[in-house]
Design a protein around this motif. Sequence first.
Motif, PDB file in Angstrom:
ATOM      1  N   MET A   1      17.246  58.642  -8.312  1.00  0.00           N
ATOM      2  CA  MET A   1      18.005  57.371  -8.429  1.00  0.00           C
ATOM      3  C   MET A   1      17.952  56.618  -7.630  1.00  0.00           C
ATOM      4  SD  MET A   1      20.804  56.817 -11.198  1.00  0.00           S
ATOM      5  CE  MET A   1      21.210  55.708 -10.662  1.00  0.00           C
ATOM      6  N   LEU A   2      18.033  57.590  -6.021  1.00  0.00           N
ATOM      7  CA  LEU A   2      18.434  55.838  -5.186  1.00  0.00           C
ATOM      8  C   LEU A   2      17.097  54.903  -5.020  1.00  0.00           C
ATOM      9  CD1 LEU A   2      20.586  55.768  -2.894  1.00  0.00           C
ATOM     10  CD2 LEU A   2      19.390  57.258  -1.723  1.00  0.00           C
ATOM     11  N   ARG A   3      15.705  56.360  -4.944  1.00  0.00           N
ATOM     12  CA  ARG A   3      15.377  55.329  -4.410  1.00  0.00           C
ATOM     13  C   ARG A   3      14.616  54.355  -6.118  1.00  0.00           C
ATOM     14  NH1 ARG A   3      11.270  56.472  -1.202  1.00  0.00           N
ATOM     15  NH2 ARG A   3       9.644  57.985  -1.774  1.00  0.00           N
ATOM     16  N   THR A   4      15.322  54.338  -7.200  1.00  0.00           N
ATOM     17  CA  THR A   4      14.794  53.257  -8.210  1.00  0.00           C
ATOM     18  C   THR A   4      15.690  51.896  -7.801  1.00  0.00           C
ATOM     19  OG1 THR A   4      14.730  54.867  -9.487  1.00  0.00           O
ATOM     20  CG2 THR A   4      15.163  52.659 -10.530  1.00  0.00           C
ATOM     21  N   PHE A   5      17.105  52.263  -7.265  1.00  0.00           N
ATOM     22  CA  PHE A   5      18.004  51.225  -7.055  1.00  0.00           C
ATOM     23  C   PHE A   5      17.667  50.421  -5.811  1.00  0.00           C
ATOM     24  CE2 PHE A   5      22.300  49.964  -5.225  1.00  0.00           C
ATOM     25  CZ  PHE A   5      22.841  49.406  -5.630  1.00  0.00           C
ATOM     26  N   ASP A   6      16.927  50.900  -5.033  1.00  0.00           N
ATOM     27  CA  ASP A   6      16.788  50.536  -3.565  1.00  0.00           C
ATOM     28  C   ASP A   6      15.477  49.080  -4.168  1.00  0.00           C
ATOM     29  OD1 ASP A   6      18.324  51.705  -2.042  1.00  0.00           O
ATOM     30  OD2 ASP A   6      16.676  53.404  -1.494  1.00  0.00           O
ATOM     31  N   ILE A   7      14.450  49.663  -4.763  1.00  0.00           N
ATOM     32  CA  ILE A   7      13.847  49.000  -5.184  1.00  0.00           C
ATOM     33  C   ILE A   7      13.955  47.542  -5.957  1.00  0.00           C
ATOM     34  CG2 ILE A   7      11.270  48.741  -7.157  1.00  0.00           C
ATOM     35  CD1 ILE A   7      11.156  51.876  -6.128  1.00  0.00           C
ATOM     36  N   ILE A   8      14.772  48.137  -6.607  1.00  0.00           N
ATOM     37  CA  ILE A   8      15.389  47.119  -7.211  1.00  0.00           C
ATOM     38  C   ILE A   8      16.108  45.987  -6.391  1.00  0.00           C
ATOM     39  CG2 ILE A   8      17.566  46.409  -9.203  1.00  0.00           C
ATOM     40  CD1 ILE A   8      17.214  48.789 -10.629  1.00  0.00           C
ATOM     41  N   LEU A   9      17.364  46.534  -5.618  1.00  0.00           N
ATOM     42  CA  LEU A   9      17.410  45.444  -4.636  1.00  0.00           C
ATOM     43  C   LEU A   9      16.237  44.957  -3.634  1.00  0.00           C
ATOM     44  CD1 LEU A   9      20.769  47.714  -3.269  1.00  0.00           C
ATOM     45  CD2 LEU A   9      20.674  46.270  -4.576  1.00  0.00           C
ATOM     46  N   ILE A  10      16.126  45.371  -3.502  1.00  0.00           N
ATOM     47  CA  ILE A  10      14.950  45.069  -2.949  1.00  0.00           C
ATOM     48  C   ILE A  10      14.143  43.826  -3.615  1.00  0.00           C
ATOM     49  CG2 ILE A  10      11.897  45.367  -1.871  1.00  0.00           C
ATOM     50  CD1 ILE A  10      12.642  47.529  -0.674  1.00  0.00           C
TER      51      ILE A  10
END
Length: 128
Positions: A1-10
């Motif tokens: 979940m944290l990885r998906t959120f990081d990719i969206i922010l980037i």
Amino acid sequence: MLRTFDIILITVMLAAATVTYKIKYDAEKRMAEIRTLQRKIDFEKDTITLLKADWSLLTQPNRLQKLVEVYQSELDLAPIDAKQIGSLNDIPERPADEIENIISGSDELLAAIKKTDEIKTGSVRQGQ
């Protein structure tokens, strides 16, 4: 979940950076166009000033008098006599039928003007 959120922010940051760069580039391009146009306007103003100066030199009475003297035989000019200058009373009156034609033609003109006044363009406010 944290990885998906990081990719969206980037991805959002990259999109924001791209939009910011494009806006900055467009603004710089517009400023360059404005500077070019301002230089052209200044050049035209300088040209107008120079042409006005040339005109004032070319129309000086002393210069014109010398040219008249040089080309007197070709131009066949003569000084103005006082009797050449007339007044309004010297102008002959128009015949009455010509005046009636002008008056009847003005009715058609007034009708055309009124018709064009009825057209609303949006640029004129009513009642002001």
